[in-house]
Design an enzyme around this catalytic site. Structure first.
Site, short mmCIF file in Angstrom:
data_model
loop_
_atom_site.label_atom_id
_atom_site.label_comp_id
_atom_site.label_asym_id
_atom_site.label_seq_id
_atom_site.Cartn_x
_atom_site.Cartn_y
_atom_site.Cartn_z
N HIS A 1 32.94 -29.34 -64.95
CA HIS A 1 33.34 -30.57 -65.89
C HIS A 1 33.95 -31.91 -64.91
O HIS A 1 34.71 -32.40 -65.40
CB HIS A 1 34.90 -30.12 -66.63
CG HIS A 1 34.43 -29.18 -67.75
ND1 HIS A 1 35.34 -28.10 -68.01
CD2 HIS A 1 33.55 -29.08 -68.40
CE1 HIS A 1 35.23 -27.66 -69.06
NE2 HIS A 1 33.99 -28.07 -69.53
N ASN B 1 20.82 -35.01 -71.29
CA ASN B 1 21.56 -33.84 -70.94
C ASN B 1 20.84 -32.71 -71.55
O ASN B 1 20.64 -32.47 -73.01
CB ASN B 1 23.20 -33.74 -71.44
CG ASN B 1 23.75 -32.67 -71.42
OD1 ASN B 1 23.29 -31.58 -70.66
ND2 ASN B 1 24.89 -32.65 -71.61
N GLU C 1 31.55 -38.54 -70.49
CA GLU C 1 30.83 -38.09 -69.21
C GLU C 1 29.92 -38.84 -69.28
O GLU C 1 29.09 -39.19 -68.21
CB GLU C 1 30.45 -36.88 -69.41
CG GLU C 1 31.66 -35.71 -69.23
CD GLU C 1 31.83 -34.40 -69.79
OE1 GLU C 1 32.08 -34.34 -71.14
OE2 GLU C 1 31.26 -33.24 -69.26
N ARG D 1 35.22 -17.43 -73.45
CA ARG D 1 35.45 -17.04 -72.14
C ARG D 1 37.14 -16.59 -72.02
O ARG D 1 37.98 -17.45 -72.31
CB ARG D 1 35.23 -18.10 -70.99
CG ARG D 1 33.79 -18.41 -71.19
CD ARG D 1 33.18 -19.40 -70.09
NE ARG D 1 32.34 -20.34 -70.57
CZ ARG D 1 32.05 -21.37 -70.34
NH1 ARG D 1 33.13 -22.13 -69.75
NH2 ARG D 1 31.29 -22.07 -70.61
N ARG E 1 22.23 -35.10 -66.44
CA ARG E 1 23.25 -34.56 -66.26
C ARG E 1 22.98 -33.09 -65.39
O ARG E 1 22.10 -32.29 -66.34
CB ARG E 1 24.25 -34.29 -67.45
CG ARG E 1 25.50 -33.38 -67.19
CD ARG E 1 25.84 -32.46 -68.13
NE ARG E 1 26.52 -31.42 -67.63
CZ ARG E 1 26.79 -30.35 -68.25
NH1 ARG E 1 26.15 -29.95 -69.09
NH2 ARG E 1 28.00 -29.50 -67.76
#
Ligand code: ADP
Length: 396
Positions: A179, A7, A383, A238, A90
């Protein structure tokens, strides 16, 4: 078969080496400060972490150091790089074309390069990470796993925004969702626990970035993140969903550029913006417990918005068989989980608050109240395992 999962971020590269026969992680770690100076942390079970500060001018140097460490006599877990059968990469964004995990060839990379505008933060480093790994390990399969691909089967009514259709045609402005690899993993586990592949499942990935996804028959039908990961639930920094006019209003009122408005909504909002304390949920919770009103308000807004999204997905699916909590906050913050589930009994969602308060961390837990119509699960996400599994399946 051994699969390396990579990743790559702009100045970092995370890795995990899986033995897929035993489904175990042999080693994992993180290269940081790539292009600045360089730092590697390498972990193997039962042994102390290894840290080194060899210079890492680029992603190629990082992956070379990772491989050197993985085969090192003392630190390593394999004898030769040839033991690695494939690499899973990823990618946050696969655009509209990469609708499933895929072996990365010239066409796939050209397409990923063509959509970096949609994904300016994650796209370029992920592509550099892939190119570096391909150069160092040219003869094995490199597989791309895309966070967006779980949403490829959403209906148009769920992904087209009610703005001029030409904006979709010209700029590909639509809901993509993110996600996806995490939601796919935990929704799959929940379906297994229910013994029902066709179940209606709502998965709440609540972490630094947060999103909620509705899944029916193993396919996502809606999700809270949109064109970018900015939409939906309020997050660490956010805002999540707000009236879009707030953006242009802030620009005019403060006399700032689009980039500056973007920074406010991406980096200075959410838990941090409302509490004025921290983007980290633990810090905000501690301040709220200590009587800080804005910290309490920041958490209340998060719960309020998460409940609204969950409720809307129950309405979309005409019911829900399981509600799942995952990621940093979802797996660990018992109080927030309880708050989200509180007063949802009319929808069939009832939590056993005692089971919720005592369930062990890092394990799957069923925290459904006795007689609750909808199962409530806590499921640790994974993940990297999902990426390794897709890579294995495309390589076998
Ligand atoms: P990322 O999106 O960066 O992967 P994570 O999934 O690791 O983020 O989630 C980070 C969030 O999880 C932070 O807000 C952190 O406060 C929260 N978190 C982690 N551990 C706990 C805990 N034990 N209790 C409450 N919140 C926690």
């Amino acid at each position: 078969m051994k699969i390396l999962v990579v990743n790559a971020g702009s100045s970092s590269l995370k890795y995990q080496l899986f033995d897929m026969e035993t489904e175990t992680v042999l080693a994992k770690g993180l290269c940081e400060r790539i292009g600045i100076d360089g730092a590697l942390t390498h972990k193997r079970s039962g042994k102390p972490d290894y840290k080194c500060t060899d210079a890492l001018p680029d992603h190629k140097a990082a992956i070379e150091l990772v491989l050197k460490t993985l085969i090192d006599k003392e630190l390593g877990v394999i004898k030769s790089v040839d033991e690695i059968s494939a690499v899973g990469h990823r990618f946050a964004h696969g655009g509209e074309k990469l609708r499933a995990s895929a072996v990365l060839g010239a066409d796939e990379i050209a397409y990923l390069e063509s959509i970096v505008e949609l994904n300016p933060l994650h796209g370029p480093p992920a592509i550099s990470g892939f190119k570096a790994c391909k150069e160092v390990m040219p003869s094995i399969n490199h597989v791309g796993v895309f966070d967006t691909s779980y949403y490829s089967d959403m209906e148009e009514k769920a992904y087209i925004y009610p703005i001029p259709y030409e904006l979709y045609e010209q700029y590909r402005i639509r809901r993509y969702g993110f996600h996806g690899t995490s939601h796919r993993y935990v929704a799959g586990k929940a379906a297994e626990l229910l013994g029902n592949k066709n179940a209606k499942i709502i998965t709440c990935h609540l972490g630094n970035g947060s999103s909620i996804t509705a899944t029916v028959n193993g396919k996502a039908i809606d999700t809270s993140m949109g064109f970018t990961p900015q939409d939906g639930v309020p997050m660490g920094t956010r805002s999540g969903a707000i009236d879009p006019t707030v953006v242009t209003y802030i620009q005019k009122a403060k006399g700032i550029s689009a980039e500056e408005a973007d920074t406010i909504l991406n980096k200075q909002s959410g838990l941090l913006g409302v509490s004025g304390i921290s983007s980290d949920c633990r810090d905000v919770a501690t301040a709220a417990e200590g009587g800080n009103k804005r910290a309490k308000l920041a958490l209340d807004i998060l719960v309020h918005n998460a409940k609204k999204i969950v409720g809307s997905y129950v309405a979309e699916m005409n019911g829900v068989d399981a509600l799942v909590f995952t990621a940093g906050i979802g797996e660990n913050d018992r109080e927030l989980r309880a708050e989200i589930c509180r007063d949802m009994s009319w929808l069939g969602i009832e939590m056993d608050e005692k089971a919720n308060a005592t369930c062990p961390r890092g394990e799957i837990a069923d925290v459904t109240a006795n007689g609750g119509k909808t199962k409530v699960f806590v499921i640790p996400t994974n993940e990297e395992y999902m990426i390794a599994l897709d890579t294995l399946n495309l390589t076998k």
